[in-house]
Motif scaffolding. Structure first.
Motif, PDB file in Angstrom:
ATOM      1  N   ARG A  85       0.817  -1.354   0.213  1.00  0.00           N
ATOM      2  CA  ARG A  85      -0.009  -0.259  -0.134  1.00  0.00           C
ATOM      3  C   ARG A  85       0.749   1.267  -0.012  1.00  0.00           C
ATOM      4  N   GLU A 110     -11.023  10.681 -15.925  1.00  0.00           N
ATOM      5  CA  GLU A 110     -11.394   9.240 -15.751  1.00  0.00           C
ATOM      6  C   GLU A 110      -9.677   8.735 -15.662  1.00  0.00           C
ATOM      7  N   LYS A 112      -7.596   9.438 -13.530  1.00  0.00           N
ATOM      8  CA  LYS A 112      -7.271   9.254 -12.297  1.00  0.00           C
ATOM      9  C   LYS A 112      -8.218   8.314 -11.732  1.00  0.00           C
ATOM     10  N   TRP A 113      -9.383   8.515 -11.881  1.00  0.00           N
ATOM     11  CA  TRP A 113     -10.154   7.293 -11.462  1.00  0.00           C
ATOM     12  C   TRP A 113      -9.824   5.887 -11.728  1.00  0.00           C
ATOM     13  N   ARG A 114      -9.271   5.493 -13.095  1.00  0.00           N
ATOM     14  CA  ARG A 114      -8.822   4.205 -13.647  1.00  0.00           C
ATOM     15  C   ARG A 114      -7.699   3.862 -12.763  1.00  0.00           C
ATOM     16  N   SER A 116      -6.689   4.990  -9.773  1.00  0.00           N
ATOM     17  CA  SER A 116      -7.180   4.644  -8.424  1.00  0.00           C
ATOM     18  C   SER A 116      -7.734   3.245  -8.346  1.00  0.00           C
ATOM     19  N   ARG A 117      -8.604   2.898  -9.392  1.00  0.00           N
ATOM     20  CA  ARG A 117      -9.094   1.561  -9.198  1.00  0.00           C
ATOM     21  C   ARG A 117      -8.099   0.354  -9.511  1.00  0.00           C
ATOM     22  N   MET A 118      -6.977   0.628 -10.468  1.00  0.00           N
ATOM     23  CA  MET A 118      -6.365  -0.300 -10.553  1.00  0.00           C
ATOM     24  C   MET A 118      -5.319  -0.525  -9.205  1.00  0.00           C
ATOM     25  N   ARG A 119      -5.066   0.671  -8.690  1.00  0.00           N
ATOM     26  CA  ARG A 119      -4.433   0.545  -7.240  1.00  0.00           C
ATOM     27  C   ARG A 119      -5.274  -0.265  -6.457  1.00  0.00           C
ATOM     28  N   GLU A 120      -6.269  -0.544  -6.218  1.00  0.00           N
ATOM     29  CA  GLU A 120      -7.252  -1.084  -5.478  1.00  0.00           C
ATOM     30  C   GLU A 120      -7.306  -2.549  -5.961  1.00  0.00           C
ATOM     31  N   VAL A 121      -7.411  -2.841  -7.062  1.00  0.00           N
ATOM     32  CA  VAL A 121      -7.586  -4.208  -7.481  1.00  0.00           C
ATOM     33  C   VAL A 121      -5.879  -4.878  -7.374  1.00  0.00           C
ATOM     34  N   ASP A 124      -5.650  -5.683  -3.682  1.00  0.00           N
ATOM     35  CA  ASP A 124      -6.367  -6.728  -3.407  1.00  0.00           C
ATOM     36  C   ASP A 124      -5.875  -8.072  -3.847  1.00  0.00           C
TER      37      ASP A 124
END
Length: 139
Positions: A85, A110, A112-114, A116-121, A124
């Motif tokens: 993290r 988008e 930035k959003w993409r 951010s999602r990639m970071r979380e995926v 996980d």
């Protein structure tokens, strides 16, 4: 018009492959100088930046412009890296900074959003792999 007003140029949205290249190159210029994540990138990529950067251009061109030029599995090269993290927080900070400095608009948001999602995926997936009973540590 004052000199200051002339220097203030309205930022445009991400629209072209050249915009993607500018974004990716600017981002990696920051990342490579960072004390925490820079050495990981440099050790992993070594002298392969001429191969890595076009992959990143293609990846973001596919994601943001809908021009399907990327094929691959982006998580796989990351799964054995010594990252967690705090590394991703630095990474996302530089991504947001770069996007905000260079662009403004819906595709910039988008981007930035993409990321951010990639970071979380990725986090996980790393957590799942590392907590798997078959996990034997980093290779």
């Amino acid at each position: 018009m004052t000199d200051l007003a002339m220097e203030k140029v309205e930022k445009q949205d991400i629209k072209t492959f050249d915009d993607i290249k500018n974004l990716v190159d600017s981002f990696y210029n920051l990342v490579r100088k960072d004390e925490l994540i820079g050495p990981i990138f440099d050790e992993t990529i070594g002298d392969g930046w001429d191969e890595h950067l076009p992959k990143m251009y293609s990846f973001w061109q596919t994601i943001l412009l809908g021009e399907h030029t990327y094929t691959g599995a982006p998580f796989v090269p990351h799964m054995n890296l010594p990252i967690d993290r705090p590394h991703f927080e630095v990474w996302i900070g530089y991504w947001y900074q770069t996007v905000d400095e260079l662009f403004s608009g819906s595709i910039a948001e988008e981007a930035k959003w993409r990321a951010s999602r990639m970071r979380e995926v990725f986090l996980d997936k790393l957590d799942y792999i590392r907590n798997s009973p078959n996990f034997r540590g980093l290779v």
